[in-house]
Design a protein around this motif. Structure first.
Motif, PDB file in Angstrom:
ATOM      1  N   THR A  70       0.930  -1.445  -0.148  1.00 60.77           N
ATOM      2  CA  THR A  70       0.194   0.017   0.009  1.00 60.77           C
ATOM      3  C   THR A  70       1.049   1.313  -0.117  1.00 60.77           C
ATOM      4  O   THR A  70       2.086   1.237   0.278  1.00 60.77           O
ATOM      5  N   LEU A  71       0.117   2.430  -0.557  1.00 68.05           N
ATOM      6  CA  LEU A  71       1.133   3.585  -0.448  1.00 68.05           C
ATOM      7  C   LEU A  71       0.170   4.590   0.347  1.00 68.05           C
ATOM      8  O   LEU A  71      -1.102   4.902  -0.476  1.00 68.05           O
ATOM      9  N   PRO A  72       0.327   5.033   1.490  1.00 66.00           N
ATOM     10  CA  PRO A  72      -0.392   6.256   2.161  1.00 66.00           C
ATOM     11  C   PRO A  72      -0.634   7.544   1.352  1.00 66.00           C
ATOM     12  O   PRO A  72       0.225   7.822   0.689  1.00 66.00           O
ATOM     13  N   ARG A  73      -1.723   8.157   1.517  1.00 69.63           N
ATOM     14  CA  ARG A  73      -1.755   9.352   0.726  1.00 69.63           C
ATOM     15  C   ARG A  73      -0.816  10.526   1.452  1.00 69.63           C
ATOM     16  O   ARG A  73      -0.361  10.300   2.552  1.00 69.63           O
ATOM     17  N   GLY A  74      -0.143  10.998   0.347  1.00 68.73           N
ATOM     18  CA  GLY A  74       0.803  12.153   0.639  1.00 68.73           C
ATOM     19  C   GLY A  74       2.016  11.591   0.256  1.00 68.73           C
ATOM     20  O   GLY A  74       3.118  12.354   0.332  1.00 68.73           O
ATOM     21  N   THR A  75       1.997  10.217   0.041  1.00 70.52           N
ATOM     22  CA  THR A  75       3.532   9.796  -0.233  1.00 70.52           C
ATOM     23  C   THR A  75       4.001  10.177  -1.845  1.00 70.52           C
ATOM     24  O   THR A  75       3.178  10.117  -2.768  1.00 70.52           O
ATOM     25  N   LEU A  76       5.471  10.432  -1.672  1.00 69.56           N
ATOM     26  CA  LEU A  76       6.089  10.976  -2.966  1.00 69.56           C
ATOM     27  C   LEU A  76       6.495   9.702  -3.642  1.00 69.56           C
ATOM     28  O   LEU A  76       7.281   8.776  -3.123  1.00 69.56           O
ATOM     29  N   VAL A  77       6.270   9.550  -5.000  1.00 72.04           N
ATOM     30  CA  VAL A  77       6.710   8.517  -5.702  1.00 72.04           C
ATOM     31  C   VAL A  77       6.970   8.843  -7.267  1.00 72.04           C
ATOM     32  O   VAL A  77       6.856   9.991  -7.558  1.00 72.04           O
ATOM     33  N   ARG A  78       7.894   7.975  -7.781  1.00 68.20           N
ATOM     34  CA  ARG A  78       8.338   8.106  -9.175  1.00 68.20           C
ATOM     35  C   ARG A  78       7.444   7.323 -10.077  1.00 68.20           C
ATOM     36  O   ARG A  78       7.144   5.985  -9.787  1.00 68.20           O
ATOM     37  N   VAL A  79       6.807   7.849 -11.007  1.00 69.85           N
ATOM     38  CA  VAL A  79       5.964   7.025 -11.979  1.00 69.85           C
ATOM     39  C   VAL A  79       6.286   7.159 -13.388  1.00 69.85           C
ATOM     40  O   VAL A  79       6.671   8.541 -13.819  1.00 69.85           O
ATOM     41  N   PRO A  80       6.230   6.411 -14.425  1.00 70.33           N
ATOM     42  CA  PRO A  80       5.952   6.809 -15.852  1.00 70.33           C
ATOM     43  C   PRO A  80       5.065   7.554 -16.316  1.00 70.33           C
ATOM     44  O   PRO A  80       3.938   7.462 -15.960  1.00 70.33           O
ATOM     45  N   PHE A  81       5.472   8.707 -17.194  1.00 63.29           N
ATOM     46  CA  PHE A  81       4.587   9.568 -17.620  1.00 63.29           C
ATOM     47  C   PHE A  81       4.763   9.788 -18.998  1.00 63.29           C
ATOM     48  O   PHE A  81       5.723   9.890 -19.554  1.00 63.29           O
ATOM     49  N   GLY A  82       3.490  10.038 -19.642  1.00 63.94           N
ATOM     50  CA  GLY A  82       3.694  10.259 -21.177  1.00 63.94           C
ATOM     51  C   GLY A  82       4.106   8.983 -22.344  1.00 63.94           C
ATOM     52  O   GLY A  82       4.108   7.984 -21.885  1.00 63.94           O
ATOM     53  N   ARG A  83       4.039   9.447 -23.515  1.00 63.43           N
ATOM     54  CA  ARG A  83       4.242   8.327 -24.487  1.00 63.43           C
ATOM     55  C   ARG A  83       5.685   7.795 -24.178  1.00 63.43           C
ATOM     56  O   ARG A  83       5.759   6.742 -24.547  1.00 63.43           O
ATOM     57  N   GLY A  84       6.621   8.533 -23.815  1.00 62.95           N
ATOM     58  CA  GLY A  84       8.029   7.936 -23.467  1.00 62.95           C
ATOM     59  C   GLY A  84       8.185   7.467 -22.359  1.00 62.95           C
ATOM     60  O   GLY A  84       9.119   6.794 -21.725  1.00 62.95           O
ATOM     61  N   ASP A  85       7.314   7.154 -21.315  1.00 62.50           N
ATOM     62  CA  ASP A  85       7.107   6.697 -20.185  1.00 62.50           C
ATOM     63  C   ASP A  85       8.344   7.392 -19.374  1.00 62.50           C
ATOM     64  O   ASP A  85       8.978   6.774 -18.530  1.00 62.50           O
ATOM     65  N   ARG A  86       8.517   8.597 -19.397  1.00 56.01           N
ATOM     66  CA  ARG A  86       9.345   9.532 -18.762  1.00 56.01           C
ATOM     67  C   ARG A  86       9.266   9.230 -17.077  1.00 56.01           C
ATOM     68  O   ARG A  86       8.260   9.605 -16.625  1.00 56.01           O
ATOM     69  N   PRO A  87      10.484   8.882 -16.452  1.00 51.36           N
ATOM     70  CA  PRO A  87       9.987   8.885 -14.811  1.00 51.36           C
ATOM     71  C   PRO A  87      10.051  10.539 -14.282  1.00 51.36           C
ATOM     72  O   PRO A  87      10.686  11.009 -14.479  1.00 51.36           O
ATOM     73  N   VAL A  88       8.785  10.425 -13.648  1.00 52.74           N
ATOM     74  CA  VAL A  88       8.564  11.913 -13.083  1.00 52.74           C
ATOM     75  C   VAL A  88       8.019  11.643 -11.697  1.00 52.74           C
ATOM     76  O   VAL A  88       7.594  10.613 -11.285  1.00 52.74           O
TER      77      VAL A  88
END
Length: 749
Positions: free
Chosen positions: A31-49
Motif C-alpha cells: 500500500t502507499l499512504p496518501r501524501g507519499t512521493l513516488v516516481r511514476v512513468p508518464f507520457g508516451r515515452g514513459d519518462r520517470p517523473v
C-alpha cells in the motif's frame, strides 16, 4: 481481478492536464499512504517523473495500468495538513498541484535522499583508558604522531577527524593507519548544516520589561492567543515603538503553552539581526529558512522542523510553510512589504497562507508594521482584525526631526550633485560627532540610462523593452536589470550614429562616488543587489556597519526595513520621487511606506535623530504626510480615493497575463481570449459580477524575449469567480505558442 492501484497527481503536469492518474502497485508494495512521493512513468515515452499519492484507486477491471516505479521514504511524505495546504494553493491561486508541492517542500527532497544528509568523519578510541596507557608505555607505537593521536583521543573521546588533524598537525593517513591496527575506529556521524548555530550560544533569558503602552498591547494580543481560536491582529506601532519586545513576550507565552511559533521577515537582510535576537533567547530550538541558504542547509532545517526538534521558525516568505506541529502563533513583521507576495506559481500572498494555517491550528496571526498595507488596516478598522496601536517610541525616544529639501532650488543654484547642500553639511556634522548616517536611494547603478542628444533615442536592452543602466564597477558597462544582459557603453547612438550621448539620472554607485569626494572622507558601505550577492553577505555588511567600521550605509530598499542601529542619527532620502508617479494605483502607498520606514531608522537610542528628504515635488501630499509620520492621515486621504475608484480593498483585482516570443501569435491569442472572456461573462457566468479592462500591454511589454499582454478584472475573488477564471485560463492555455498565468491582487496593476 483488480490490481491494487493508487491515484497519483503528477508534479510536472501542466495546468490544463493537472488531474489524478491511476497507477498499479508493484508486487513488493502492499500500500502507499496518501501524501507519499513516488516516481511514476508518464507520457508516451514513459519518462520517470515525480508524483504524489492522493489515495487508493479503483480502476475498471481489465484496464492496463502503468506501475509505480519507486517511492520516497515516509519521512518525506506530506501529512494531511500540508497536503491540504497544497490543494488550497492550487485551487485558490489557479496553479498546478505540482507547483504547490514544490513550493512547500525543499528542493533537496527530490534528489537522492541519502546524498542529502551531511555526514562528518569522526574518530573514536577502541581501547579502555588503562589499555591505552599500557600501549603508550610500550613499543608497539613506532611514531610520535601515533602516540599523540591516541593520547588526544584518550583525553577527549570521539572527535572529528579534522579536529585531530588541526590540533596535532597529523595527516588523515596517519589516523587511518591506527584504525587498521584496531586502536581506533573511523566513522561518520550525521550532522545538521546550520550556519546560525553559533547564534544560539550564550543564552539571554533576561526578563523583558514592557512600558505601560507595550503592556496594554501585549495583554490584548495574549488574550487572543489564549483563546486557541483562529484570530488575526494588526500591531500598528510607529518606528521604534518596541514591537519586537511584545513579539518575544508572545512567543514566550506560546511556548509555555506547549505550542510553536513562526516569525516572518520580509528581507534576507533582516534575518541575521532577527535570528540573533531569537536564538539568544530560544537557543537550539530555533530553525531558519530563507533563499540564501544552500539546498543542504534548507533541507536540514526542514528535517529538524519535521522531526519535532524546533519550537520557533524564523525566515522570509517560504518559512510560512514550515511543517511545525501545534502551531500557536504566526508573526508577520513589516507586513506591508511587497516581498510577502510570490511572483512564481503559485502566486500566493503570505497573509492568505497565514489565515489558512491559523484556521487549521486555531492560531493567532499578528501582522506588525509602522505603515500597514491598506488591505490590513482596512480589515482592522472594520473589525475583521483586532487593531492594536503603539503611538510613541519606546523608552522616551523621539521621532526624528524631518527637513524637506527642494532639489529644484539646488539645480537653480548650480548644484548638479545628487547631494543637496543641506544633506552634504549634515553628513559632515554627524561624522564629526562620531555618529552614523543611512542614505536611501531606490535605484542601483551609476546612471539610470543613456540617451542621444541628436535623435532622443534611449539605449535599451535588445531582449527587453527597458533602458539599460550604466554601471561603472568593476568596469563601465550597460546592464539590464530584468534579464541580466550586459554590454560595453556604445560610442555612438545605435539609431542615428551620432556620438552625442549623455547620461540621465543616477543610482547608488553615483552617490557613492560623490561621497568619496566629501571633505570629511566618510567610510561608505554600499548595500544593494550588486554588492550584497554572496552567501551571508547581508550579515557581514550589516555587522560591520553596526560595529562602527563605516560612517555611512548607502543602499536601496534593503536599508529601509526594520534595522536598529543605535549610532544612526541621520537619514537621507536621496530622491523621494522615485516611483511616486508610476502608473500604478499603489505608487503613493509604496512611496509613503518607504520614506516613513527609512526615516524611522534615525534617533532610535539616546541621541536625537534627523531626516532629510530630497525631492522635486516638495508640496506633494505623500511627501508632506511622510514627513509628519502621519499614517492615519495618509490612509484616510488615500482610502477615499480607493473607494471612489473601486480599487482594493473594495474589490479584488485579477490579472490574466498572456506571453509569447511571437508578437503576432500573442496578438491573435489575446483577441480570442478577450472574446472568450466576454462570452463566458454573458452566458455561463452571467451571475458573476466583474468588470473587464483591456487588453493592455504589460508595464514592461517585452521581457527576456517574451512579449506580454494583460486582461484585468475587478471582481470579488470567490468560488464562482474562480470557476470563471479557471475556464478562461484553460481556454488561454490552448492557444499555440502562448503561455498564460493568473495573479490575484498583483503587486503592480
Amino acid at each position: 481481478m483488480r490490481v491494487p492501484a493508487v491515484s497519483v497527481r503528477v508534479l510536472d503536469a501542466p495546468f490544463h492536464i493537472d488531474r489524478p492518474f491511476d497507477y498499479a502497485l508493484p508486487a513488493h508494495m502492499d500500500t502507499l499512504p496518501r501524501g507519499t512521493l513516488v516516481r511514476v512513468p508518464f507520457g508516451r515515452g514513459d519518462r520517470p517523473v515525480w508524483g504524489i499519492v492522493m489515495g487508493e484507486a479503483t480502476p475498471d477491471e481489465g484496464l492496463a495500468l502503468k506501475s509505480v516505479l519507486s517511492r520516497l521514504d515516509a519521512a518525506y511524505a506530506l501529512d494531511e495538513e500540508m497536503l491540504g495546504l497544497c490543494l488550497f494553493l492550487a485551487d485558490y491561486y489557479l496553479a498546478s498541484l505540482g507547483d504547490a508541492v514544490r513550493c512547500i517542500l525543499p528542493p533537496a527532497v527530490f534528489q537522492s535522499s541519502g546524498n542529502n544528509i551531511y555526514r562528518v568523519p569522526t574518530c573514536a578510541p577502541t581501547l579502555s583508558p588503562a589499555e591505552t596507557e599500557e600501549l603508550l608505555a610500550g613499543k608497539a607505537l613506532r611514531t610520535d604522531a601515533q602516540k599523540q593521536i591516541l593520547s588526544y583521543l584518550a583525553e577527549h573521546g570521539k572527535c572529528l577527524r579534522s579536529e585531530l588533524c588541526d590540533a596535532l598537525g597529523v595527516t588523515p593517513q596517519q589516523i587511518s593507519n591506527l584504525a587498521k591496527k584496531g586502536y581506533l575506529t573511523e566513522g561518520s556521524d550525521e550532522k545538521y548544516r546550520n550556519p546560525y548555530e553559533k547564534f544560539g550560544e550564550g543564552r539571554n533569558l533576561t526578563p523583558i520589561h514592557l512600558s505601560r503602552a507595550q503592556t496594554a498591547a501585549f495583554e490584548t494580543l495574549a488574550g487572543l492567543l489564549d483563546t486557541h481560536e483562529a484570530k488575526a491582529a494588526l500591531l500598528h506601532g510607529v518606528t521604534g515603538s518596541g514591537k519586537t519586545q511584545i513579539m518575544l513576550r508572545l512567543i514566550d507565552r506560546t511556548l509555555e503553552g506547549g505550542r510553536t511559533a513562526i516569525v516572518l521577515v520580509p528581507e534576507i537582510a533582516l534575518t541575521p539581526q532577527t535570528v540573533r535576537i531569537f536564538c539568544s533567547r530560544y537557543g537550539a530550538r530555533v530553525a531558519v529558512i530563507h533563499s540564501s541558504l544552500s539546498a543542504g542547509e534548507r533541507f536540514d532545517a526542514w528535517r529538524r522542523i519535521k522531526g519535532g526538534e524546533v519550537d520557533v521558525v524564523i525566515g522570509t516568505r517560504s518559512a510560512v510553510f514550515a511543517p511545525l506541529p501545534r502551531l500557536g502563533l504566526i508573526i508577520v513583521d513589516e507586513e506591508h512589504e511587497h516581498t510577502y507576495q510570490s511572483e512564481q506559481d503559485p502566486k500566493y500572498h503570505t497573509r492568505q497562507v497565514c489565515a489558512y494555517r491559523a484556521g487549521i491550528h486555531g492560531a493567532l496571526t499578528v501582522l506588525a508594521s509602522a505603515t500597514p498595507s491598506f488591505e490590513s488596516y482596512y480589515a482592522a478598522v472594520t473589525g475583521r482584525y483586532t487593531l492594536v496601536s503603539l503611538t510613541e517610541r519606546f523608552g522616551g525616544a523621539r521621532l526624528p526631526e524631518v527637513d524637506i529639501v527642494d532639489m529644484r532650488k539646488e539645480l537653480r543654484s548650480g548644484n548638479v550633485s545628487p547631494l543637496s547642500h543641506t544633506l552634504y553639511d549634515a553628513i559632515g556634522e554627524v561624522k564629526e560627532r562620531g555618529e552614523q548616517t543611512i542614505l536611501f536611494l531606490n535605484r542601483r547603478g551609476y546612471h539610470a540610462s543613456l540617451q542621444c542628444k541628436s535623435c532622443g533615442t534611449v539605449v535599451t536592452c535588445p531582449h527587453c523593452s527597458v533602458a539599460l543602466t550604466l554601471h561603472v564597477s568593476p568596469s563601465p558597462h550597460l546592464l539590464c536589470h530584468l534579464c541580466g544582459y550586459s554590454a560595453p557603453p556604445p560610442k555612438a547612438c545605435p539609431a542615428c550614429g551620432e556620438p552625442h550621448l549623455f547620461h540621465v539620472g543616477y543610482g547608488t554607485e553615483k552617490v557613492e562616488n560623490e561621497l568619496e569626494k566629501h571633505e570629511s572622507h566618510p567610510r561608505v558601505l554600499r548595500m544593494d543587489a550588486d554588492t550584497a550577492s554572496g552567501k551571508q553577505a547581508y550579515d557581514r555588511m550589516l555587522g560591520a556597519f553596526r560595529a562602527g567600521e563605516y560612517d555611512i550605509l548607502l543602499g536601496t530598499q534593503m536599508v529601509t526595513k526594520g534595522h536598529d542601529f543605535p549610532k544612526v542619527t541621520l537619514v537621507g532620502v536621496v530622491l523621494a520621487d522615485t516611483g511616486l508617479y508610476a502608473n500604478d494605483f499603489r505608487a503613493s502607498e509604496r512611496t509613503f511606506s518607504l520614506i516613513t520606514q527609512v526615516i524611522g531608522r534615525a534617533g532610535r537610542a539616546d541621541a536625537p535623530g534627523r531626516a532629510i528628504i530630497q525631492t522635486y515635488s516638495p508640496t506633494n501630499d505623500v511627501i508632506r504626510l511622510a514627513k509628519e509620520q502621519d499614517y492615519v492621515g495618509f490612509y484616510e486621504q488615500e482610502i477615499a480615493l480607493r473607494r471612489e475608484m473601486c480599487f482594493p480593498p473594495f474589490c479584488d483585482m485579477v490579472q490574466l497575463t498572456l506571453s509569447s516570443e511571437d508578437e503576432e501569435k500573442l496578438s491573435r491569442a489575446v483577441e480570442q481570449v478577450t472574446e472568450q472572456a466576454k462570452t463566458l461573462a454573458s452566458t455561463s457566468y452571467a451571475d458573476v459580477a466583474l468588470s473587464l479592462f483591456g487588453p493592455l500591454e504589460a508595464q514592461v511589454y517585452r521581457a527576456a524575449e517574451q512579449y506580454r499582454m494583460r486582461l484585468i478584472f475587478k471582481c470579488r475573488w470567490n468560488k464562482r469567480t474562480r470557476a470563471y477564471m479557471r475556464e478562461l485560463l484553460l481556454f488561454a492555455a490552448g492557444q499555440r505558442g502562448v503561455s498564460a498565468s493568473v495573479e490575484i491582487n498583483p503587486l503592480h496593476a
